[in-house]
Design a protein around this motif. Structure first.
Motif, PDB file in Angstrom:
ATOM      1  N   GLY A 151       0.791  -1.216   0.000  1.00  0.00           N
ATOM      2  CA  GLY A 151       0.000   0.000   0.000  1.00  0.00           C
ATOM      3  C   GLY A 151       0.831   1.278   0.000  1.00  0.00           C
ATOM      4  N   ILE A 152       0.134   2.399  -0.123  1.00  0.00           N
ATOM      5  CA  ILE A 152       0.775   3.713  -0.091  1.00  0.00           C
ATOM      6  C   ILE A 152       0.277   4.466   1.145  1.00  0.00           C
ATOM      7  CG2 ILE A 152       1.064   3.762  -2.587  1.00  0.00           C
ATOM      8  CD1 ILE A 152      -1.359   5.639  -2.751  1.00  0.00           C
ATOM      9  N   ASP A 153       0.939   5.558   1.464  1.00  0.00           N
ATOM     10  CA  ASP A 153       0.641   6.248   2.721  1.00  0.00           C
ATOM     11  C   ASP A 153      -0.323   7.426   2.580  1.00  0.00           C
ATOM     12  OD1 ASP A 153       2.556   5.049   4.928  1.00  0.00           O
ATOM     13  OD2 ASP A 153       3.647   5.101   3.026  1.00  0.00           O
ATOM     14  N   PHE A 154      -0.278   8.100   1.440  1.00  0.00           N
ATOM     15  CA  PHE A 154      -1.215   9.209   1.272  1.00  0.00           C
ATOM     16  C   PHE A 154      -1.369   9.578  -0.196  1.00  0.00           C
ATOM     17  CE2 PHE A 154       2.867  11.454   1.885  1.00  0.00           C
ATOM     18  CZ  PHE A 154       2.867  12.319   0.790  1.00  0.00           C
ATOM     19  N   VAL A 155      -2.486  10.246  -0.470  1.00  0.00           N
ATOM     20  CA  VAL A 155      -2.723  10.886  -1.765  1.00  0.00           C
ATOM     21  C   VAL A 155      -3.177  12.317  -1.488  1.00  0.00           C
ATOM     22  CG1 VAL A 155      -4.132  10.934  -3.875  1.00  0.00           C
ATOM     23  CG2 VAL A 155      -3.389   8.731  -2.915  1.00  0.00           C
ATOM     24  N   ILE A 156      -2.551  13.281  -2.155  1.00  0.00           N
ATOM     25  CA  ILE A 156      -3.002  14.674  -2.113  1.00  0.00           C
ATOM     26  C   ILE A 156      -3.581  15.006  -3.484  1.00  0.00           C
ATOM     27  CG2 ILE A 156      -2.347  17.091  -1.796  1.00  0.00           C
ATOM     28  CD1 ILE A 156      -0.053  16.165  -0.005  1.00  0.00           C
ATOM     29  N   ASN A 157      -4.889  15.176  -3.544  1.00  0.00           N
ATOM     30  CA  ASN A 157      -5.562  15.514  -4.795  1.00  0.00           C
ATOM     31  C   ASN A 157      -5.542  17.025  -4.992  1.00  0.00           C
ATOM     32  OD1 ASN A 157      -6.503  13.060  -6.050  1.00  0.00           O
ATOM     33  ND2 ASN A 157      -7.861  12.811  -4.300  1.00  0.00           N
ATOM     34  N   ASN A 158      -4.548  17.473  -5.764  1.00  0.00           N
ATOM     35  CA  ASN A 158      -4.394  18.899  -6.036  1.00  0.00           C
ATOM     36  C   ASN A 158      -4.915  19.273  -7.427  1.00  0.00           C
ATOM     37  OD1 ASN A 158      -2.978  21.664  -5.851  1.00  0.00           O
ATOM     38  ND2 ASN A 158      -1.998  20.730  -7.626  1.00  0.00           N
ATOM     39  N   ALA A 159      -4.978  18.313  -8.337  1.00  0.00           N
ATOM     40  CA  ALA A 159      -5.373  18.602  -9.718  1.00  0.00           C
ATOM     41  C   ALA A 159      -6.756  19.248  -9.768  1.00  0.00           C
ATOM     42  CB  ALA A 159      -5.365  17.314 -10.542  1.00  0.00           C
ATOM     43  N   GLY A 160      -6.881  20.299 -10.564  1.00  0.00           N
ATOM     44  CA  GLY A 160      -8.166  20.974 -10.701  1.00  0.00           C
ATOM     45  C   GLY A 160      -8.072  22.043 -11.772  1.00  0.00           C
ATOM     46  N   ILE A 161      -9.222  22.582 -12.167  1.00  0.00           N
ATOM     47  CA  ILE A 161      -9.233  23.620 -13.198  1.00  0.00           C
ATOM     48  C   ILE A 161     -10.080  24.813 -12.755  1.00  0.00           C
ATOM     49  CG2 ILE A 161      -8.823  22.069 -15.149  1.00  0.00           C
ATOM     50  CD1 ILE A 161     -11.865  22.155 -15.699  1.00  0.00           C
TER      51      ILE A 161
END
Length: 280
Positions: free
Chosen positions: A105-115
């Motif tokens: 597994g992974i530790d985190f996701v930061i969803n920054n993508a946007g318009i």
């Protein structure tokens, strides 16, 4: 090489996303989550821009001075991977890569993508909601099963998502929403009202970006509630980075990208007392 921590940042080739990657590498050594080598995925839609951003970070004087990167004897390694959150195949391909490369597994996701688009009409609203709301949530659902227990999911929202410009009825719908479906129904009503040219009569502001971020804040809270009810220990939060001087604000911000990275980085690698479902 084996990594103790693995994190993902979407939309990270410039602006706040790129600053988040830089600050993750700089702050990780003093993070309570530091337990060894750290791999950061810098993701972006465009391969050439993503790889150029990666090159800039490897030559970044701040990172070199801090000896933050593995190449300079530090703990962090940054790698590029293509990801367009509006492209289902791209999201699935990246998720499959994460599964294969990081079986535990992974530790985190930061969803920054946007318009943030110019103008206001039904096409602008449809496209903006498609990216900032629907595609971001679809990415959340794809990545959540890959996040380790006690990991983090962070969605970049905005103070533009404030509920001050809505009718009492719409504001109350947002505030009383408990499920993602509740929030999605508000997004659908907004899109329909815009299509009819009657969004103000329906209680909405004429602002696609602002409504998309209000939706993201509400849906992030709902997602946190649902995951907690399932027994998940992943901490799911949304945040506003502040009014940051980037391409998206057309240079009109008052914060630097590094200052804008402060809250999302805190939510990813610092002690937040187990809080989840909060808008920061």
């Amino acid at each position: 090489m084996a990594y103790s921590r693995v994190g993902v940042v979407t939309g990270a080739n410039k602006g706040i996303g790129l600053a988040i990657v830089r600050q993750l590498a700089l702050q990780y050594p003093k993070s309570p989550l530091n337990n060894g080598p750290f791999l950061i995925y810098l993701t972006a839609r465009d391969k050439s821009r993503g790889e150029a951003a990666l090159k800039d970070l490897h030559e970044d004087s701040q990172l070199k001075q801090a000896k933050a990167l593995k190449a300079d004897g530090g703990l962090s390694e940054i790698t590029y991977h293509q990801l367009d959150i509006t492209d289902r195949k791209s999201v699935d391909t990246f998720a499959e890569h994460l599964k294969q490369a990081h079986g535990d597994g992974i530790d985190f996701v930061i969803n920054n993508a946007g318009i943030a688009m110019n103008g206001f009409d039904s096409n602008v609203v449809r496209t903006t909601l498609g990216c900032n709301y629907y595609s971001t949530l679809a990415a959340c659902h794809t990545f959540l099963p890959l996040i380790k227990p006690h990991g983090r999911l962070v969605n970049l929202a905005s103070i533009a998502g404030s509920l001050s410009k809505y009718s009492d009825e719409i504001r109350n719908r947002f505030l009383s929403s408990q499920t993602e479906a509740d929030v999605t129904s508000i997004m659908k009503d907004f899109a329909s009202a815009v299509e009819a040219g009657k969004e103000k009569e329906a209680g909405f502001p004429s602002a696609g970006y602002a409504v998309s971020k209000a939706g993201l804040i509400g849906a992030t809270r709902a997602l946190a509630i649902a995951e907690k009810e399932k027994g998940s220990t992943v901490l799911i939060n949304s945040c506003c980075p502040g009014y940051v001087k980037t391409d998206m604000t057309k240079g009109g911000g008052i914060k630097t990208p590094d200052q804008g990275a402060t809250t999302p980085v805190m939510l990813a690698i610092h002690d937040i007392q187990g809080q989840t479902g909060v808008y920061w």
